[in-house]
Design a protein around this motif. Structure first.
Motif, short mmCIF file in Angstrom:
data_model
loop_
_atom_site.label_atom_id
_atom_site.label_comp_id
_atom_site.label_asym_id
_atom_site.label_seq_id
_atom_site.Cartn_x
_atom_site.Cartn_y
_atom_site.Cartn_z
N THR A 459 0.83 -1.04 -0.15
CA THR A 459 -0.05 0.06 0.01
C THR A 459 0.92 1.25 -0.03
O THR A 459 1.77 1.39 0.74
CB THR A 459 -0.93 -0.03 1.25
N LEU A 460 0.60 2.02 -0.99
CA LEU A 460 1.52 3.09 -1.26
C LEU A 460 0.77 4.21 -0.96
O LEU A 460 -0.49 4.69 -1.30
CB LEU A 460 2.26 3.05 -2.60
N PRO A 565 17.96 5.62 -1.38
CA PRO A 565 17.87 7.05 -1.19
C PRO A 565 16.60 7.44 -1.40
O PRO A 565 15.54 7.14 -2.20
CB PRO A 565 18.87 7.43 -2.49
N ILE A 566 16.25 8.63 -0.55
CA ILE A 566 14.84 9.11 -0.59
C ILE A 566 14.71 10.17 -1.63
O ILE A 566 15.58 11.41 -1.46
CB ILE A 566 14.45 9.57 1.04
N ASP A 795 11.85 6.89 -6.25
CA ASP A 795 11.54 8.11 -7.04
C ASP A 795 10.05 7.66 -7.76
O ASP A 795 9.77 8.63 -8.58
CB ASP A 795 12.57 8.38 -8.35
N HIS A 796 9.53 6.50 -7.38
CA HIS A 796 8.10 6.46 -7.77
C HIS A 796 7.31 7.65 -7.00
O HIS A 796 7.39 7.87 -5.86
CB HIS A 796 7.65 5.06 -7.45
N LEU A 797 6.04 7.85 -7.60
CA LEU A 797 5.14 8.98 -7.07
C LEU A 797 4.57 8.40 -5.69
O LEU A 797 4.56 9.14 -4.60
CB LEU A 797 4.28 9.32 -7.77
N PHE A 798 4.22 7.10 -5.71
CA PHE A 798 3.59 6.67 -4.51
C PHE A 798 4.74 5.68 -4.08
O PHE A 798 5.03 4.81 -4.57
CB PHE A 798 2.29 5.84 -4.88
N VAL A 799 4.75 5.78 -2.56
CA VAL A 799 5.80 4.95 -1.81
C VAL A 799 5.25 4.25 -0.57
O VAL A 799 4.23 4.90 -0.16
CB VAL A 799 7.22 5.48 -1.61
N ALA A 802 6.57 4.20 5.35
CA ALA A 802 7.48 3.89 6.42
C ALA A 802 8.98 3.72 5.79
O ALA A 802 9.87 4.32 6.29
CB ALA A 802 7.33 2.62 7.06
N ILE A 803 9.05 3.51 4.34
CA ILE A 803 10.36 3.08 3.77
C ILE A 803 10.90 4.10 2.86
O ILE A 803 11.76 4.21 2.11
CB ILE A 803 10.60 1.70 3.46
N GLY A 804 9.90 4.92 1.98
CA GLY A 804 10.20 5.70 1.27
C GLY A 804 10.53 5.15 -0.22
O GLY A 804 11.22 5.80 -1.05
N ALA A 805 9.93 4.05 -0.41
CA ALA A 805 10.26 3.36 -1.78
C ALA A 805 9.08 2.44 -2.13
O ALA A 805 8.39 2.10 -1.16
CB ALA A 805 11.51 2.52 -1.51
#
Length: 951
Positions: A459-460, A565-566, A795-799, A802-805
């Motif tokens: 779930t992003l 990397p965030i 770098d995906h729009l939805f992440v 908690a982990i930013g990816a």
């Protein structure tokens, strides 16, 4: 009807109305009286009872096709008295024309009559028809057995007798089910032993044609069929999209309570998500219920499951004790229970859904049939693997949506979750199989089994992704594997929501945190009862599989995305910019569901209710009234008006003879003329109003004339207009033009409104045309399929919050395309566009004269002059037969949507051992015209050769 039927429901209703009329005509005209059967099959959640309520209302009170039959008699039979009461309640509350007392429950103690009374709907269940039942025997207080009453009714009222068998909720124990089937067959086949003939007309409601065929047996009845497809039910939003069955790793100790806590976390998360959604959209609040299915008891115990421990564990996750009445039971032994000094009252299953104070329900198997509760969104079952049928029966009652629509803003609100501590992958499949068998084969919802502690879905969101610092502590990773359409996992809004288990206590830090937070809050805006804390939009808990004082086997792996990397761009601002663009998006259906007249008035009502155009409905009614005025003036100018009025005011008695197939073969008309009464004019006028959509057009026209003595004459005007097919067609064409004007004029307006208005606009437009426009609008939370061997993309729009990816497994073509985009100086982010996703960008194209839907792989976001630009990229295999149709669809989309950037069809071409991407940019007017004019795939290949771009 007090409720607006969905298009598929209206279609089924109209078909059965014609079938019922034809069937009774065939029965009564044929001297051998062949019994008639209407087989009405529709999947779980299709609203069979609501459709049947509409059918009865049309039979008793008439509609635009057939006149009223106020002296009709209906018998409604099921194998469950509770189900009968639910059906009776739905008819009385949803079908607004029936009067108090018109629906009658046949009582064993007081019912005794020679023949059933005209105008009534009688409810009967199979339990009352046993040989030992009071209804089937003479006594001092009963002159007629129920069999005699029914047979007398058949003999006297066969022209208006309707017998409904409701076996849609069959799920009784095998022995009881067999008895019920035997009794039901008496009405289909007849039974000489009790003196009962076959019913003239039986309407059978069932979830599957096979089930009803089994019930019909060797009947010689003529069978008429009406079926509702699972696809249309799913499209309606009446049902949850996913049924997700969770089971634990077999190595986990004390699985019962550990899984119960995970289920509680999921339920608590649903509370918060529903609160946020309803607050933002200004809807009445939804109050999710948690169901706990416990074991039967032995040796005098109410249950072998430790109920006291269950309550303790649930409260430990909630963080505060429940109040009286918030935990209830539905055990067969009625009455209050006392557990640890707490009163746990008994509540009838049918009363649970309407009681918003109820939060947790303990039960055994009494909820499995004849009961629906859309608020029940999470369930924990302590049943063993051998009880898969009981578990499946309950799931079938949980899949209706609380708001009767799909939620777009947060896709996590479109599922129901079941937690099974005593099941594994193999036994979960038995639940899935049992659910299909019980509920009708092809369910509108997707079902998947998944192990707690591993998975391939995510779930992003765009909201505040937070990096997770690599820790030496082992982490409990809660995710859910999916084997079909991707559901989701709950997300955490804070890094500490990923539970870390203390090696000293074996208890997760998220459990400790939950004890410190007051989830029930007297100051909440929900109602006077205490409820979960009011959360912020981003305050959403993540379920964790924590121990209950025992050692829990958990994954010791560190976060696999900790080193990713965030990305530095502002995701929320990108999403808002995309939604502000309101790019053209489409819905594609194989057929048009509604006529344009209906769609036009539905859109006008929406414009008024949303206060977008408050005079839209008045204008529409007035304009159609002008049509009537114009037609009447034309009749008068041609000298035809008076003769037509005379035909309305006089009628001839007529009879028709039908052949065995219902075709008219002879008309016999008497020579005597009869003058219609005012009541008959009123009946004809009401039928005319029905043909005009029951929108009040006729009454509006009548009331144009202040002369009350002239109202009857103006009603005749409406009758004349509605009986002229050419005028009705002209009205349809007028409505079509108005519908298109309004939907185009206000598309962007609704694109920027709250979801409840935007959804209603899109549904009306989608019902109006096979290919309909809407706006591309991204939700806050989406569910995307992941893969164990996929690649992490920050770098995906939805992440993952908690982990930013986010994790995706791309094909080599897709990977190469994305890498080229990421190397551009103006690249910001990208979006994986899911095929058939409810929010996804859909572009129509035509192939073999059929409308089809295309979902381009990528939406790329770039930055140009401080503005975001969206590109559509579709890497596509040149060997596929849909290349040219899809190229044309993309070209036409680029032509219609000026706000879009690049629109590219991309091929991977090998030359001299080197692979390269060749892009055809369909936003180039020169290229676009070439593609639109192309007729063959070879012509498209040539366009690629000449105009293809290599970046």
């Amino acid at each position: 009807m007090k409720v607006q039927l969905f298009p598929f429901q209206q279609t089924a209703l109209a078909k059965m109305r014609k079938q019922a009329h034809q069937a009774l005509s065939l029965y009564n005209i044929d001297t051998e009286h062949p019994p008639q059967i209407i087989s009405f099959t529709a999947p779980t959640g299709a609203g069979k009872t609501i459709i049947m309520s509409g059918l009865l209302e049309n039979i008793y009170f008439g509609d635009e096709i057939l006149p009223a039959q106020p002296n009709a008699v209906t018998i409604w039979l099921s194998d469950d008295p509770n189900l009968n009461e639910q059906s009776k309640e739905k008819i009385e509350t949803r079908a607004d024309k029936f009067t108090l007392g018109q629906c009658v429950t046949i009582s064993e103690d007081s019912f005794d009559c020679e023949v059933l009374e005209d105008g009534k709907i009688y409810f009967l269940n199979t339990q009352k028809l046993s040989k030992t039942g009071k209804l089937t025997r003479h006594s001092d207080s009963r002159q007629y057995t129920i069999w005699e009453t029914l047979q007398n009714t058949i003999l006297e009222k066969s022209d208006r007798l309707y017998f409904i068998i409701d076996e849609a909720h069959r799920g009784a124990k095998p022995s009881e089910s067999g008895k019920a089937t035997s009794i039901m067959q008496k009405f289909i086949l007849g039974d000489e032993s009790v003196g009962l003939s076959p019913m003239p007309l039986v309407i059978g409601m069932s979830a599957t044609i096979e089930r009803f065929n089994s019930l019909i047996g060797n009947s010689n009845s003529t069978v008429h069929k009406t079926a509702v497809s699972p696809t249309e039910v799913r499209r309606s939003g009446l049902l949850k999209e996913w049924i997700i069955i969770n089971y634990p790793d077999q190595q986990i100790a004390n699985k019962d309570m550990a899984v119960l806590q995970a289920a509680t976390d999921e339920w608590r998360d649903k509370w918060k998500r529903w609160f946020v959604y309803c607050q933002e959209q200004h809807y009445a609040h939804v109050y999710p219920i948690m169901l706990v299915q416990v074991e039967n008891g032995t040796a005098g115990r109410i249950s072998n499951t430790d109920l006291a421990d269950c309550i303790s564990k649930i409260e430990s996750r909630v963080g505060t004790p429940f109040k009286d009445g918030e935990i209830v039971h539905a055990f067969g032994s009625k009455g209050n229970l006392e557990i640890n000094g707490r009163k746990i009252p008994y509540v009838e299953p049918a009363s649970i859904a309407g009681n918003r104070d109820i939060k947790v329900v303990f039960f055994k198997d009494s909820l499995s049939t004849g009961w629906d509760c859309p608020r029940a969104e999470t369930m924990m079952s302590f049943r063993r693997a051998s009880d898969s049928t009981y578990v499946a029966q309950l799931l079938g009652r949980m899949i209706r949506t609380p708001m009767q629509m799909r939620i777009e803003k947060d896709e996590t609100l479109n599922d129901v979750k079941l937690f099974l501590p005593h099941f594994d992958k193999d036994t979960v499949s038995s639940v899935i199989e049992a659910l299909k068998n019980i509920e009708g084969g092809e369910l509108p919802s997707d079902i998947s089994g998944q192990q707690i502690g591993g998975g391939n879905t995510q779930t992003l969101t765009v909201h505040r992704p937070t990096p997770v610092t690599t820790s030496a502590q082992p982490v409990v990773i809660v995710s859910y594997a999916n084997q079909s359409t991707p559901p989701h996992v709950a997300v955490s809004s804070h890094p500490q929501a990923t539970s870390q288990v203390s090696p000293q206590t074996g208890v997760s830090n998220s459990e400790t945190a939950s004890k410190d937070s007051n989830v029930f809050n007297e100051a909440s805006d929900f109602n006077e009862t205490n409820v979960f804390d009011t959360p912020s939009t981003n305050d959403v808990a993540q379920p964790s599989l924590a121990s209950s004082g025992e050692n829990v086997a958990v994954s010791a792996e560190h976060d696999t995305f900790a080193s990713a990397p965030i990305a530095s761009f502002d995701r929320v601002s990108v999403m808002e910019a995309i939604n502000d663009m309101a790019l053209l998006n489409f819905s594609v259906r194989p057929i048009r569901i509604k006529d344009y007249f209906y769609s036009y008035f539905a859109l006008c009502r929406l414009l008024v209710q949303s206060e977008v155009k408050t005079d839209a409905y008045t204008i529409a009614v007035t304009e159609i009234g002008d049509f009537i005025e114009s037609y009447i003036s034309e009749l008068k100018s041609r000298g035809e008006y008076d003769s037509l009025v005379k035909k309305v005011q006089e009628f001839k008695m007529a009879s028709q003879i039908f052949d065995a197939l219902g075709e008219s073969i002879e008309n016999q008309v008497s020579s005597n003329l009869f003058t219609t009464t005012d009541s008959d004019i009123e009946r004809q006028f009401n039928l005319a109003e029905s043909k005009l959509g029951s929108e009040g057009i006729g009454n509006k026209y009548v009331n144009r004339d202040a002369d009350l003595f002239n109202h009857t004459q103006r009603k005749i005007d409406v009758i004349l207009f509605a009986s002229n097919s050419n005028e009705l067609e002209r009205m349809q064409q007028f409505s079509k033009g108005r519908f298109y004007n309004l939907k185009d004029m206000f598309r962007l307006t609704f694109a920027h409104m709250e979801e409840k208005w935007r959804k209603r606009y899109e549904n009306i437009v989608a019902d109006g045309d096979p290919v309909s426009q809407k706006s591309f609008h991204l939700p806050d939370y989406i569910s995307i399929q992941s893969s164990e061997d996929g690649t992490s993309f920050s770098d995906h729009l939805f992440v993952d919050e908690a982990i930013g990816a986010a994790t995706f497994k791309l094909t080599s073509w897709e990977d190469k395309t994305l890498k080229e985009e990421q190397q551009r100086d103006d690249f910001v982010t990208w979006l994986r566009n899911p095929a058939r996703g409810s929010w996804a960008l859909c572009i129509p194209y035509v192939m073999n004269n059929e409308n089809k839907a295309m979902y381009p792989d990528f939406v790329i976001v770039r930055k140009a002059n401080d503005n975001y630009v969206l590109d559509i990229l579709e890497p596509h295999n040149s060997s596929l037969k849909d290349n040219l149709p899809k190229a044309k669809g993309l070209a036409e989309y680029a032509q219609r949507e000026p706000k879009i950037g690049r629109v590219q069809l991309i091929r991977l071409v090998s030359a001299h051992g080197v692979d390269k991407l060749v892009r055809l940019d369909l936003n180039s007017s020169l290229v676009r015209e070439k593609v639109i004019q192309a007729n063959t795939e070879s012509e498209l290949d040539h366009i690629f050769d000449i105009d293809g771009i290599v970046e």
